[in-house]
Design an enzyme around this catalytic site. Sequence first.
Site, PDB file in Angstrom:
ATOM      1  CB  THR A   1      -3.225   5.957  -1.372  1.00 52.58           C
ATOM      2  OG1 THR A   1      -3.885   5.828  -0.967  1.00 52.58           O
ATOM      3  CG2 THR A   1      -1.975   6.536  -0.674  1.00 52.58           C
TER       4      THR A   1
ATOM      5  CB  THR B   1      -3.649   8.277   1.762  1.00 53.43           C
ATOM      6  OG1 THR B   1      -5.263   7.046   1.390  1.00 53.43           O
ATOM      7  CG2 THR B   1      -2.713   7.337   2.717  1.00 53.43           C
TER       8      THR B   1
ATOM      9  CG  ASN C   1      -8.763   3.884   4.237  1.00 46.30           C
ATOM     10  OD1 ASN C   1      -7.255   3.127   3.204  1.00 46.30           O
ATOM     11  ND2 ASN C   1      -9.195   3.011   4.566  1.00 46.30           N
TER      12      ASN C   1
ATOM     13  CG  ASP D   1      -5.324   1.549   6.543  1.00 43.68           C
ATOM     14  OD1 ASP D   1      -6.340   0.403   5.988  1.00 43.68           O
ATOM     15  OD2 ASP D   1      -4.665   2.528   6.421  1.00 43.68           O
TER      16      ASP D   1
ATOM     17  CB  SER E   1       0.557   2.247   6.643  1.00 42.01           C
ATOM     18  OG  SER E   1       0.796   2.966   5.056  1.00 42.01           O
ATOM     19  CB  SER E   2       0.270  -1.196   2.162  1.00 41.32           C
ATOM     20  OG  SER E   2      -0.424  -2.174   2.853  1.00 41.32           O
TER      21      SER E   2
ATOM     22  N   GLY F   1      -2.809   2.461  -3.945  1.00 42.19           N
ATOM     23  CA  GLY F   1      -3.181   0.777  -4.214  1.00 42.19           C
ATOM     24  C   GLY F   1      -3.579   0.075  -2.759  1.00 42.19           C
TER      25      GLY F   1
HETATM   26  O1  DON Z   1      -1.941   2.756   3.987  1.00 41.32           O
HETATM   27  C1  DON Z   1      -2.525   2.080   3.861  1.00 41.32           C
HETATM   28  O2  DON Z   1      -1.914   1.541   3.180  1.00 41.32           O
HETATM   29  C2  DON Z   1      -4.093   2.075   3.274  1.00 41.32           C
HETATM   30  N1  DON Z   1      -4.164   3.217   3.821  1.00 41.32           N
HETATM   31  C3  DON Z   1      -3.652   3.440   1.686  1.00 41.32           C
HETATM   32  C4  DON Z   1      -5.023   3.460   1.184  1.00 41.32           C
HETATM   33  C5  DON Z   1      -4.489   3.354   0.180  1.00 41.32           C
HETATM   34  O3  DON Z   1      -3.945   3.191  -1.391  1.00 41.32           O
HETATM   35  C6  DON Z   1      -5.545   3.605  -1.149  1.00 41.32           C
HETATM   36  N2  DON Z   1      -5.970   3.693  -2.046  1.00 41.32           N
HETATM   37  N3  DON Z   1      -6.531   1.833  -3.389  1.00 41.32           N
END
Ligand code: DON
Length: 558
Positions: free
Chosen positions: A368, A386, A388, A410, A439-440, A460
Amino acid sequence: MNLRTKLFLPLVVLALALSAFSFTPVAGRRGMVASSEALASEAGVQILRDGGNAVDAAVAVGFALAVTHPVAGNIGGGGFMLIRLASGEAVVVDYREAAPAAASRNMYVNSNGELIPHASTVGALSAGVPGTVAGLALAEEKYGKLGLARVIAPAIHLARDGFVVSYSLSESLRHESDRLSKFDASRRIFLRGGRLYEPGETFKQPELAETLEAVAHQGAKGFYSGPVAQAIAATMQKYRGLIAEQDLARYHPILRQPLVGRFRGYEILSVPPPSSGGVALIEMLNILEPVDLGSPDSFDSMHFMVEAMRHAYADRAAYLGDADFTPVPVARLTSQAYAAKLREEILHSKPDAAIAAGNPQAFESSQTTHYSVVDDEGNAVANTYTLNNGYGCGVTVEGAGFLLNDEMDDFAAKPGTPNLFGLVQGEANAIAPNKRPLSSMTPTLVLQDGKLRLVLGSPGGGTIINTVLQVLLDNLVFKMDILQAVSFPRFHHQWMPERLILEPVGFSADTIQKLREAGYQVDFYGSIGDCEAIEIDPQSGWKFGAADPRADGKAVGY
Ligand code: DON
Protein backbone atom coordinates in the site's frame (compact mmCIF):
# COMPACT_ATOMS: atom_id res chain seq x y z
CA MET A 1 46.54 20.33 -7.45
CA ASN A 2 46.94 23.81 -5.95
CA LEU A 3 47.31 24.41 -2.24
CA ARG A 4 43.73 25.46 -1.69
CA THR A 5 42.43 22.28 -3.38
CA LYS A 6 44.88 20.22 -1.31
CA LEU A 7 43.58 21.75 1.91
CA PHE A 8 39.92 21.60 1.10
CA LEU A 9 39.59 18.35 -0.81
CA PRO A 10 39.77 16.11 2.29
CA LEU A 11 37.17 18.30 3.97
CA VAL A 12 34.85 18.05 1.00
CA VAL A 13 35.29 14.27 0.88
CA LEU A 14 34.60 14.06 4.62
CA ALA A 15 31.49 16.23 4.29
CA LEU A 16 30.20 14.11 1.43
CA ALA A 17 30.83 10.91 3.34
CA LEU A 18 29.05 12.27 6.40
CA SER A 19 26.09 13.45 4.38
CA ALA A 20 25.82 10.04 2.74
CA PHE A 21 25.54 8.49 6.20
CA SER A 22 23.63 11.32 7.79
CA PHE A 23 20.77 10.33 10.02
CA THR A 24 18.81 13.53 10.04
CA PRO A 25 15.39 14.31 8.63
CA VAL A 26 15.15 16.41 5.48
CA ALA A 27 14.51 20.04 6.42
CA GLY A 28 12.29 22.40 4.46
CA ARG A 29 11.34 25.94 5.41
CA ARG A 30 8.31 26.23 3.15
CA GLY A 31 6.95 22.83 2.18
CA MET A 32 7.59 19.10 2.31
CA VAL A 33 6.51 15.94 0.55
CA ALA A 34 7.43 12.48 1.84
CA SER A 35 6.38 9.56 -0.33
CA SER A 36 7.49 6.06 -1.23
CA GLU A 37 8.99 7.09 -4.56
CA ALA A 38 11.40 9.90 -5.35
CA LEU A 39 9.99 11.11 -8.69
CA ALA A 40 6.52 11.40 -7.17
CA SER A 41 7.85 13.39 -4.19
CA GLU A 42 9.70 15.70 -6.56
CA ALA A 43 6.58 16.16 -8.70
CA GLY A 44 4.68 17.17 -5.56
CA VAL A 45 7.28 19.69 -4.47
CA GLN A 46 7.36 21.19 -7.96
CA ILE A 47 3.61 21.78 -7.69
CA LEU A 48 4.20 23.55 -4.37
CA ARG A 49 6.92 25.69 -5.92
CA ASP A 50 4.55 26.56 -8.75
CA GLY A 51 2.05 28.03 -6.31
CA GLY A 52 -0.04 24.96 -5.56
CA ASN A 53 -1.19 24.16 -2.05
CA ALA A 54 -0.80 20.88 -0.14
CA VAL A 55 -3.91 19.41 -1.75
CA ASP A 56 -2.70 20.26 -5.26
CA ALA A 57 0.61 18.60 -4.42
CA ALA A 58 -1.08 15.59 -2.83
CA VAL A 59 -3.27 15.00 -5.87
CA ALA A 60 -0.22 15.34 -8.12
CA VAL A 61 1.69 12.81 -6.00
CA GLY A 62 -1.27 10.42 -6.07
CA PHE A 63 -1.40 10.40 -9.85
CA ALA A 64 2.40 10.32 -10.20
CA LEU A 65 2.69 7.27 -7.93
CA ALA A 66 0.12 5.53 -10.14
CA VAL A 67 2.78 5.74 -12.85
CA THR A 68 6.10 5.36 -11.04
CA HIS A 69 5.10 3.06 -8.16
CA PRO A 70 2.68 0.63 -9.78
CA VAL A 71 2.96 -1.91 -6.96
CA ALA A 72 0.67 0.30 -4.84
CA GLY A 73 0.26 3.72 -6.43
CA ASN A 74 -2.89 3.50 -8.45
CA ILE A 75 -5.93 4.75 -10.26
CA GLY A 76 -7.53 1.30 -10.06
CA GLY A 77 -7.71 1.15 -6.27
CA GLY A 78 -8.84 3.36 -3.43
CA GLY A 79 -7.94 4.98 -0.14
CA PHE A 80 -8.39 7.78 2.33
CA MET A 81 -7.15 11.36 2.17
CA LEU A 82 -7.10 13.31 5.42
CA ILE A 83 -6.91 17.04 4.75
CA ARG A 84 -6.47 19.80 7.30
CA LEU A 85 -6.44 23.34 6.05
CA ALA A 86 -4.55 26.12 7.78
CA SER A 87 -7.97 27.54 8.75
CA GLY A 88 -8.48 24.49 10.99
CA GLU A 89 -11.12 22.90 8.73
CA ALA A 90 -10.46 19.18 8.44
CA VAL A 91 -12.06 16.51 6.29
CA VAL A 92 -11.54 12.92 5.20
CA VAL A 93 -12.10 12.06 1.56
CA ASP A 94 -13.20 8.42 1.70
CA TYR A 95 -12.48 7.01 -1.73
CA ARG A 96 -12.40 3.41 -0.61
CA GLU A 97 -13.49 0.88 -3.22
CA ALA A 98 -17.08 -0.39 -3.08
CA ALA A 99 -18.36 -3.90 -3.68
CA PRO A 100 -20.03 -4.19 -7.10
CA ALA A 101 -23.84 -4.42 -7.10
CA ALA A 102 -23.61 -8.08 -8.12
CA ALA A 103 -21.39 -8.97 -5.12
CA SER A 104 -22.86 -11.26 -2.49
CA ARG A 105 -22.01 -12.48 0.96
CA ASN A 106 -20.81 -15.93 -0.08
CA MET A 107 -19.23 -15.12 -3.41
CA TYR A 108 -15.85 -16.54 -2.36
CA VAL A 109 -17.23 -19.66 -0.66
CA ASN A 110 -17.88 -22.98 -2.42
CA SER A 111 -20.86 -25.28 -1.96
CA ASN A 112 -19.11 -27.02 0.95
CA GLY A 113 -18.85 -23.71 2.75
CA GLU A 114 -15.09 -23.47 2.16
CA LEU A 115 -13.22 -20.45 0.89
CA ILE A 116 -12.26 -20.81 -2.77
CA PRO A 117 -8.45 -20.43 -2.81
CA HIS A 118 -7.25 -17.05 -4.21
CA ALA A 119 -10.74 -16.07 -5.41
CA SER A 120 -10.66 -12.88 -3.34
CA THR A 121 -7.03 -12.03 -4.05
CA VAL A 122 -6.17 -12.88 -7.65
CA GLY A 123 -8.11 -12.03 -10.79
CA ALA A 124 -10.99 -9.76 -11.69
CA LEU A 125 -13.49 -11.25 -9.23
CA SER A 126 -11.44 -9.83 -6.36
CA ALA A 127 -11.68 -6.22 -7.58
CA GLY A 128 -13.86 -3.60 -5.94
CA VAL A 129 -15.13 -0.55 -7.81
CA PRO A 130 -12.10 1.78 -7.93
CA GLY A 131 -12.33 5.04 -6.00
CA THR A 132 -8.99 6.77 -6.51
CA VAL A 133 -9.80 8.96 -9.52
CA ALA A 134 -13.09 10.16 -8.02
CA GLY A 135 -11.43 10.82 -4.66
CA LEU A 136 -8.46 12.73 -6.02
CA ALA A 137 -10.68 14.72 -8.39
CA LEU A 138 -13.04 15.68 -5.56
CA ALA A 139 -10.16 16.71 -3.30
CA GLU A 140 -8.74 18.87 -6.08
CA GLU A 141 -12.06 20.45 -6.95
CA LYS A 142 -12.97 21.35 -3.37
CA TYR A 143 -9.61 22.14 -1.82
CA GLY A 144 -7.00 22.57 -4.58
CA LYS A 145 -6.02 25.80 -6.35
CA LEU A 146 -4.49 24.77 -9.65
CA GLY A 147 -7.12 22.48 -11.16
CA LEU A 148 -7.00 18.82 -12.16
CA ALA A 149 -5.38 19.28 -15.58
CA ARG A 150 -2.39 21.07 -14.05
CA VAL A 151 -1.79 18.63 -11.19
CA ILE A 152 -2.19 15.55 -13.33
CA ALA A 153 0.33 16.85 -15.88
CA PRO A 154 3.47 15.44 -14.17
CA ALA A 155 1.89 11.96 -14.16
CA ILE A 156 1.00 12.20 -17.84
CA HIS A 157 4.55 13.22 -18.62
CA LEU A 158 6.01 10.35 -16.59
CA ALA A 159 3.68 7.86 -18.28
CA ARG A 160 4.11 9.13 -21.83
CA ASP A 161 7.85 9.92 -21.86
CA GLY A 162 8.74 7.25 -19.36
CA PHE A 163 10.99 7.20 -16.32
CA VAL A 164 14.10 5.31 -15.37
CA VAL A 165 13.37 2.00 -13.65
CA SER A 166 14.92 1.79 -10.18
CA TYR A 167 16.44 -1.30 -8.66
CA SER A 168 13.47 -1.66 -6.32
CA LEU A 169 10.88 -1.42 -9.10
CA SER A 170 12.76 -3.93 -11.20
CA GLU A 171 12.98 -6.34 -8.26
CA SER A 172 9.36 -5.88 -7.31
CA LEU A 173 8.17 -6.63 -10.86
CA ARG A 174 10.36 -9.71 -10.92
CA HIS A 175 8.99 -10.81 -7.56
CA GLU A 176 5.38 -10.55 -8.75
CA SER A 177 5.97 -11.80 -12.28
CA ASP A 178 4.14 -15.12 -11.79
CA ARG A 179 0.91 -13.40 -10.88
CA LEU A 180 1.22 -10.62 -13.46
CA SER A 181 2.01 -13.07 -16.24
CA LYS A 182 -1.44 -14.67 -15.88
CA PHE A 183 -3.14 -11.65 -17.43
CA ASP A 184 -2.50 -10.47 -21.01
CA ALA A 185 -2.20 -6.71 -20.57
CA SER A 186 -0.22 -7.07 -17.33
CA ARG A 187 2.23 -9.41 -19.04
CA ARG A 188 2.57 -7.09 -22.02
CA ILE A 189 2.95 -3.83 -20.05
CA PHE A 190 4.59 -4.66 -16.73
CA LEU A 191 6.65 -7.67 -17.81
CA ARG A 192 7.30 -6.45 -21.39
CA GLY A 193 6.12 -9.78 -22.67
CA GLY A 194 8.70 -11.62 -20.55
CA ARG A 195 11.74 -9.36 -21.06
CA LEU A 196 11.71 -7.95 -17.53
CA TYR A 197 12.73 -4.34 -17.01
CA GLU A 198 16.26 -3.94 -15.68
CA PRO A 199 17.32 -1.02 -13.48
CA GLY A 200 18.29 1.93 -15.66
CA GLU A 201 15.91 1.13 -18.50
CA THR A 202 13.11 3.52 -19.39
CA PHE A 203 9.53 2.43 -18.72
CA LYS A 204 6.87 4.13 -20.87
CA GLN A 205 3.13 3.59 -20.41
CA PRO A 206 1.31 5.20 -23.36
CA GLU A 207 -2.07 3.58 -22.61
CA LEU A 208 -1.96 4.84 -19.05
CA ALA A 209 -0.98 8.29 -20.36
CA GLU A 210 -4.10 8.29 -22.47
CA THR A 211 -6.33 7.32 -19.57
CA LEU A 212 -4.79 10.11 -17.50
CA GLU A 213 -5.37 12.54 -20.40
CA ALA A 214 -9.05 11.59 -20.38
CA VAL A 215 -9.21 12.43 -16.67
CA ALA A 216 -7.28 15.67 -17.19
CA HIS A 217 -9.78 16.79 -19.83
CA GLN A 218 -13.05 15.46 -18.45
CA GLY A 219 -12.43 15.04 -14.73
CA ALA A 220 -13.69 11.88 -13.02
CA LYS A 221 -16.22 11.40 -15.84
CA GLY A 222 -13.29 10.55 -18.11
CA PHE A 223 -12.78 7.44 -15.95
CA TYR A 224 -16.23 6.46 -14.72
CA SER A 225 -17.97 6.76 -18.10
CA GLY A 226 -17.00 6.55 -21.76
CA PRO A 227 -14.10 4.51 -23.17
CA VAL A 228 -12.25 3.91 -19.88
CA ALA A 229 -15.39 2.63 -18.14
CA GLN A 230 -16.14 0.46 -21.16
CA ALA A 231 -12.59 -0.91 -21.05
CA ILE A 232 -13.00 -1.80 -17.36
CA ALA A 233 -16.31 -3.56 -18.04
CA ALA A 234 -14.83 -5.45 -21.02
CA THR A 235 -11.85 -6.58 -18.91
CA MET A 236 -14.30 -7.75 -16.24
CA GLN A 237 -16.15 -9.82 -18.80
CA LYS A 238 -12.98 -11.35 -20.14
CA TYR A 239 -11.78 -12.40 -16.67
CA ARG A 240 -15.20 -13.02 -15.07
CA GLY A 241 -15.27 -10.07 -12.72
CA LEU A 242 -18.38 -8.30 -11.47
CA ILE A 243 -17.79 -4.59 -12.02
CA ALA A 244 -20.33 -3.26 -14.53
CA GLU A 245 -20.56 0.17 -16.14
CA GLN A 246 -23.45 1.00 -13.78
CA ASP A 247 -21.17 0.33 -10.78
CA LEU A 248 -18.69 2.83 -12.14
CA ALA A 249 -21.41 5.40 -12.85
CA ARG A 250 -22.75 4.95 -9.30
CA TYR A 251 -19.41 5.23 -7.50
CA HIS A 252 -18.87 8.37 -5.45
CA PRO A 253 -16.32 9.40 -2.86
CA ILE A 254 -17.68 10.42 0.55
CA LEU A 255 -16.59 13.40 2.63
CA ARG A 256 -16.44 12.40 6.29
CA GLN A 257 -15.59 14.05 9.57
CA PRO A 258 -12.18 12.97 10.86
CA LEU A 259 -12.14 11.06 14.13
CA VAL A 260 -10.63 13.18 16.86
CA GLY A 261 -8.83 11.87 19.93
CA ARG A 262 -6.72 13.45 22.64
CA PHE A 263 -3.45 12.06 23.92
CA ARG A 264 -1.42 13.80 26.63
CA GLY A 265 -2.50 17.22 25.41
CA TYR A 266 -2.05 16.49 21.70
CA GLU A 267 -5.01 16.35 19.36
CA ILE A 268 -5.09 13.30 17.09
CA LEU A 269 -6.99 13.43 13.79
CA SER A 270 -7.48 10.19 11.90
CA VAL A 271 -9.90 8.33 9.66
CA PRO A 272 -13.31 6.87 10.58
CA PRO A 273 -14.96 3.71 9.20
CA PRO A 274 -14.84 2.16 6.69
CA SER A 275 -11.30 2.24 7.98
CA SER A 276 -10.65 0.69 11.36
CA GLY A 277 -7.46 2.75 11.60
CA GLY A 278 -8.68 5.81 13.48
CA VAL A 279 -10.85 3.87 15.93
CA ALA A 280 -8.13 1.38 16.82
CA LEU A 281 -5.41 4.04 17.03
CA ILE A 282 -7.45 6.23 19.36
CA GLU A 283 -8.53 3.23 21.45
CA MET A 284 -4.87 2.23 21.94
CA LEU A 285 -3.76 5.79 22.71
CA ASN A 286 -6.56 6.13 25.27
CA ILE A 287 -5.45 2.91 26.98
CA LEU A 288 -1.84 4.11 27.07
CA GLU A 289 -2.53 7.74 28.03
CA PRO A 290 -1.67 7.60 31.76
CA VAL A 291 0.72 4.64 31.60
CA ASP A 292 4.38 5.34 32.35
CA LEU A 293 5.94 3.76 29.28
CA GLY A 294 9.55 4.08 30.40
CA SER A 295 11.82 3.39 27.47
CA PRO A 296 10.56 2.28 24.06
CA ASP A 297 12.22 -1.15 23.95
CA SER A 298 11.77 -2.20 27.57
CA PHE A 299 9.63 -5.20 28.49
CA ASP A 300 7.24 -3.06 30.55
CA SER A 301 6.41 -0.63 27.78
CA MET A 302 6.22 -3.31 25.09
CA HIS A 303 4.00 -5.53 27.23
CA PHE A 304 1.52 -2.71 27.83
CA MET A 305 1.54 -1.66 24.19
CA VAL A 306 1.06 -5.24 23.01
CA GLU A 307 -1.94 -5.66 25.32
CA ALA A 308 -3.43 -2.41 24.01
CA MET A 309 -2.91 -3.77 20.48
CA ARG A 310 -4.61 -7.07 21.32
CA HIS A 311 -7.67 -5.34 22.73
CA ALA A 312 -7.98 -2.91 19.84
CA TYR A 313 -7.62 -5.64 17.22
CA ALA A 314 -10.08 -7.93 19.00
CA ASP A 315 -12.59 -5.07 18.94
CA ARG A 316 -11.75 -4.41 15.31
CA ALA A 317 -12.64 -7.99 14.47
CA ALA A 318 -15.89 -7.89 16.39
CA TYR A 319 -17.32 -4.45 15.73
CA LEU A 320 -15.76 -2.72 12.74
CA GLY A 321 -17.18 -2.49 9.24
CA ASP A 322 -18.67 0.07 6.88
CA ALA A 323 -20.74 2.21 9.24
CA ASP A 324 -23.09 3.14 6.38
CA PHE A 325 -24.20 -0.52 6.34
CA THR A 326 -23.77 -1.78 9.87
CA PRO A 327 -23.85 -0.04 13.25
CA VAL A 328 -20.32 0.57 14.55
CA PRO A 329 -19.96 1.72 18.18
CA VAL A 330 -17.29 4.30 17.36
CA ALA A 331 -17.99 6.60 20.31
CA ARG A 332 -17.93 3.77 22.82
CA LEU A 333 -14.75 2.21 21.44
CA THR A 334 -12.95 5.54 21.53
CA SER A 335 -14.24 6.67 24.94
CA GLN A 336 -11.93 7.26 27.89
CA ALA A 337 -14.21 5.23 30.15
CA TYR A 338 -13.90 2.14 27.97
CA ALA A 339 -10.12 2.60 27.80
CA ALA A 340 -9.96 2.85 31.59
CA LYS A 341 -11.79 -0.48 31.88
CA LEU A 342 -9.42 -2.16 29.42
CA ARG A 343 -6.42 -0.70 31.21
CA GLU A 344 -7.61 -2.22 34.48
CA GLU A 345 -7.98 -5.59 32.76
CA ILE A 346 -4.44 -5.35 31.42
CA LEU A 347 -3.09 -4.45 34.84
CA HIS A 348 -4.78 -7.41 36.49
CA SER A 349 -4.40 -10.19 33.97
CA LYS A 350 -1.63 -12.27 32.47
CA PRO A 351 -0.84 -12.14 28.79
CA ASP A 352 -3.10 -14.64 27.05
CA ALA A 353 -0.97 -17.54 25.88
CA ALA A 354 -3.60 -19.22 23.70
CA ILE A 355 -2.26 -19.60 20.18
CA ALA A 356 -4.20 -19.90 16.94
CA ALA A 357 -2.74 -21.16 13.70
CA GLY A 358 -1.04 -18.30 11.89
CA ASN A 359 -0.74 -17.41 8.26
CA PRO A 360 2.97 -17.28 7.48
CA GLN A 361 2.37 -15.14 4.41
CA ALA A 362 0.44 -12.57 6.34
CA PHE A 363 3.20 -10.03 6.76
CA GLU A 364 5.12 -10.50 3.60
CA SER A 365 4.28 -7.50 1.56
CA SER A 366 3.95 -3.83 2.21
CA GLN A 367 2.11 -2.89 -0.91
CA THR A 368 0.00 0.00 0.00
CA THR A 369 1.50 3.42 -0.02
CA HIS A 370 1.27 6.47 2.19
CA TYR A 371 2.46 10.01 1.58
CA SER A 372 2.44 13.19 3.60
CA VAL A 373 2.40 16.77 2.35
CA VAL A 374 2.66 20.15 4.09
CA ASP A 375 2.69 23.53 2.39
CA ASP A 376 3.85 27.03 3.24
CA GLU A 377 0.46 28.16 4.54
CA GLY A 378 0.15 25.23 6.97
CA ASN A 379 -2.27 23.11 4.95
CA ALA A 380 -1.58 19.40 5.37
CA VAL A 381 -2.51 16.15 3.69
CA ALA A 382 -2.04 12.57 4.89
CA ASN A 383 -3.00 10.15 2.16
CA THR A 384 -2.92 6.36 2.18
CA TYR A 385 -4.15 4.47 -0.86
CA THR A 386 -3.74 0.98 -2.22
CA LEU A 387 -4.45 -1.84 -4.62
CA ASN A 388 -4.36 -4.12 -1.53
CA ASN A 389 -1.93 -6.83 -2.68
CA GLY A 390 1.19 -5.75 -4.56
CA TYR A 391 -0.05 -5.01 -8.11
CA GLY A 392 -3.59 -5.58 -6.87
CA CYS A 393 -5.45 -8.49 -8.37
CA GLY A 394 -2.86 -8.74 -11.16
CA VAL A 395 -5.30 -7.69 -13.88
CA THR A 396 -4.53 -4.64 -16.02
CA VAL A 397 -7.47 -2.98 -17.78
CA GLU A 398 -6.99 -3.72 -21.47
CA GLY A 399 -6.41 -0.62 -23.54
CA ALA A 400 -6.37 1.63 -20.46
CA GLY A 401 -3.06 0.54 -18.93
CA PHE A 402 -3.77 0.42 -15.20
CA LEU A 403 -3.99 -2.33 -12.62
CA LEU A 404 -7.09 -3.19 -10.64
CA ASN A 405 -7.25 -3.81 -6.92
CA ASP A 406 -8.13 -6.96 -4.98
CA GLU A 407 -9.74 -4.99 -2.18
CA MET A 408 -12.66 -7.42 -1.89
CA ASP A 409 -10.30 -9.52 0.24
CA ASP A 410 -10.57 -6.90 2.97
CA PHE A 411 -14.14 -8.02 3.56
CA ALA A 412 -14.72 -11.01 5.78
CA ALA A 413 -15.06 -13.41 2.83
CA LYS A 414 -16.12 -15.94 5.41
CA PRO A 415 -16.62 -14.29 8.83
CA GLY A 416 -14.24 -15.81 11.34
CA THR A 417 -11.67 -16.94 8.75
CA PRO A 418 -8.40 -14.98 8.35
CA ASN A 419 -7.84 -12.84 5.24
CA LEU A 420 -4.61 -12.10 3.33
CA PHE A 421 -3.20 -10.31 6.39
CA GLY A 422 -4.28 -13.02 8.81
CA LEU A 423 -6.93 -10.63 10.14
CA VAL A 424 -9.99 -12.35 11.52
CA GLN A 425 -13.09 -10.29 10.91
CA GLY A 426 -16.74 -10.56 11.77
CA GLU A 427 -20.29 -10.08 10.59
CA ALA A 428 -19.96 -6.29 10.59
CA ASN A 429 -17.58 -6.68 7.67
CA ALA A 430 -19.49 -9.29 5.65
CA ILE A 431 -19.82 -8.64 1.91
CA ALA A 432 -22.87 -6.74 0.65
CA PRO A 433 -23.55 -4.91 -2.62
CA ASN A 434 -22.11 -1.37 -2.71
CA LYS A 435 -20.62 -1.76 0.78
CA ARG A 436 -17.00 -0.73 1.40
CA PRO A 437 -14.60 -3.31 2.84
CA LEU A 438 -13.03 -2.59 6.22
CA SER A 439 -9.59 -1.02 5.95
CA SER A 440 -6.66 -0.61 8.33
CA MET A 441 -5.33 2.47 6.56
CA THR A 442 -4.53 5.16 9.12
CA PRO A 443 -3.51 8.50 7.61
CA THR A 444 -3.12 10.66 10.71
CA LEU A 445 -2.38 14.22 11.82
CA VAL A 446 -1.27 15.38 15.25
CA LEU A 447 -1.85 18.91 16.52
CA GLN A 448 -0.03 20.58 19.38
CA ASP A 449 -1.74 23.63 20.89
CA GLY A 450 -3.96 23.74 17.82
CA LYS A 451 -0.99 23.81 15.45
CA LEU A 452 0.10 21.09 13.08
CA ARG A 453 2.82 18.89 14.61
CA LEU A 454 2.88 15.55 12.72
CA VAL A 455 1.63 14.11 9.43
CA LEU A 456 2.03 10.36 9.05
CA GLY A 457 0.75 7.00 7.84
CA SER A 458 2.00 3.68 6.48
CA PRO A 459 1.22 0.63 4.37
CA GLY A 460 1.35 -2.85 5.82
CA GLY A 461 -2.14 -4.36 5.89
CA GLY A 462 -3.04 -5.25 9.46
CA THR A 463 0.24 -3.82 10.76
CA ILE A 464 -0.59 -0.27 9.62
CA ILE A 465 -2.36 0.88 12.78
CA ASN A 466 0.42 -0.38 15.04
CA THR A 467 3.07 1.25 12.87
CA VAL A 468 1.31 4.61 13.17
CA LEU A 469 0.90 4.10 16.93
CA GLN A 470 4.61 3.39 17.41
CA VAL A 471 5.94 6.21 15.26
CA LEU A 472 3.60 8.58 17.05
CA LEU A 473 4.72 7.38 20.51
CA ASP A 474 8.38 7.31 19.50
CA ASN A 475 8.15 10.96 18.54
CA LEU A 476 5.73 12.38 21.12
CA VAL A 477 6.57 10.26 24.18
CA PHE A 478 10.06 8.90 23.63
CA LYS A 479 11.23 12.20 22.12
CA MET A 480 12.87 10.82 18.98
CA ASP A 481 13.14 13.11 16.01
CA ILE A 482 10.90 12.13 13.14
CA LEU A 483 13.54 10.14 11.26
CA GLN A 484 14.54 8.25 14.38
CA ALA A 485 10.87 7.58 15.11
CA VAL A 486 10.26 6.31 11.60
CA SER A 487 13.40 4.16 11.69
CA PHE A 488 13.05 2.68 15.18
CA PRO A 489 12.43 -1.10 15.26
CA ARG A 490 8.75 -2.02 15.31
CA PHE A 491 6.58 -4.80 16.66
CA HIS A 492 3.08 -5.96 15.97
CA HIS A 493 0.30 -7.94 17.59
CA GLN A 494 -3.15 -8.21 16.07
CA TRP A 495 -4.90 -10.41 18.65
CA MET A 496 -5.34 -13.27 16.19
CA PRO A 497 -3.14 -15.12 15.52
CA GLU A 498 -1.74 -15.03 19.07
CA ARG A 499 1.69 -14.05 17.91
CA LEU A 500 3.96 -11.11 18.62
CA ILE A 501 6.00 -10.10 15.59
CA LEU A 502 9.27 -8.22 16.12
CA GLU A 503 11.56 -6.78 13.54
CA PRO A 504 14.71 -8.88 13.92
CA VAL A 505 17.24 -6.14 14.59
CA GLY A 506 17.10 -3.72 17.48
CA PHE A 507 15.37 -5.47 20.38
CA SER A 508 17.57 -6.66 23.22
CA ALA A 509 17.87 -10.36 24.01
CA ASP A 510 16.74 -9.57 27.60
CA THR A 511 13.52 -7.96 26.46
CA ILE A 512 12.79 -10.78 24.03
CA GLN A 513 13.33 -13.35 26.74
CA LYS A 514 11.02 -11.51 29.15
CA LEU A 515 8.34 -11.28 26.47
CA ARG A 516 8.61 -15.03 25.91
CA GLU A 517 8.55 -15.75 29.63
CA ALA A 518 5.42 -13.64 29.92
CA GLY A 519 3.73 -16.04 27.51
CA TYR A 520 3.94 -14.31 24.15
CA GLN A 521 4.82 -16.37 21.12
CA VAL A 522 7.53 -14.14 19.68
CA ASP A 523 8.31 -14.39 15.98
CA PHE A 524 10.57 -12.28 13.81
CA TYR A 525 9.71 -10.63 10.57
CA GLY A 526 12.07 -8.59 8.41
CA SER A 527 10.27 -5.34 7.98
CA ILE A 528 7.05 -3.78 9.24
CA GLY A 529 5.56 -0.84 7.35
CA ASP A 530 6.88 2.09 5.34
CA CYS A 531 6.04 5.26 7.25
CA GLU A 532 6.39 8.50 5.31
CA ALA A 533 6.11 11.30 7.83
CA ILE A 534 6.56 15.01 8.41
CA GLU A 535 7.15 16.81 11.70
CA ILE A 536 6.64 20.55 12.01
CA ASP A 537 8.68 22.40 14.59
CA PRO A 538 6.08 24.29 16.62
CA GLN A 539 8.40 27.23 17.32
CA SER A 540 10.11 27.87 13.99
CA GLY A 541 7.60 26.31 11.58
CA TRP A 542 10.40 24.36 9.86
CA LYS A 543 9.22 21.11 8.33
CA PHE A 544 11.19 17.88 8.79
CA GLY A 545 10.50 15.01 6.43
CA ALA A 546 11.35 11.35 6.96
CA ALA A 547 11.15 8.60 4.38
CA ASP A 548 11.17 5.20 6.00
CA PRO A 549 14.61 3.54 5.52
CA ARG A 550 12.80 0.20 5.14
CA ALA A 551 11.76 1.21 1.63
CA ASP A 552 12.87 3.33 -1.28
CA GLY A 553 10.99 6.56 -0.61
CA LYS A 554 12.19 10.11 -0.42
CA ALA A 555 11.34 13.23 1.53
CA VAL A 556 11.79 16.41 -0.47
CA GLY A 557 11.56 19.85 1.06
CA TYR A 558 11.96 23.38 -0.18
O1 DON B 1 -7.12 -1.29 3.44
C1 DON B 1 -6.36 -2.06 4.00
O2 DON B 1 -6.21 -2.10 5.19
C2 DON B 1 -5.51 -2.98 3.16
N1 DON B 1 -6.11 -3.17 1.88
C3 DON B 1 -4.15 -2.41 3.05
C4 DON B 1 -3.25 -3.30 2.26
C5 DON B 1 -1.84 -3.08 2.52
O3 DON B 1 -1.43 -2.27 3.31
C6 DON B 1 -0.94 -3.93 1.73
N2 DON B 1 0.34 -3.99 2.32
N3 DON B 1 0.75 -4.82 3.01
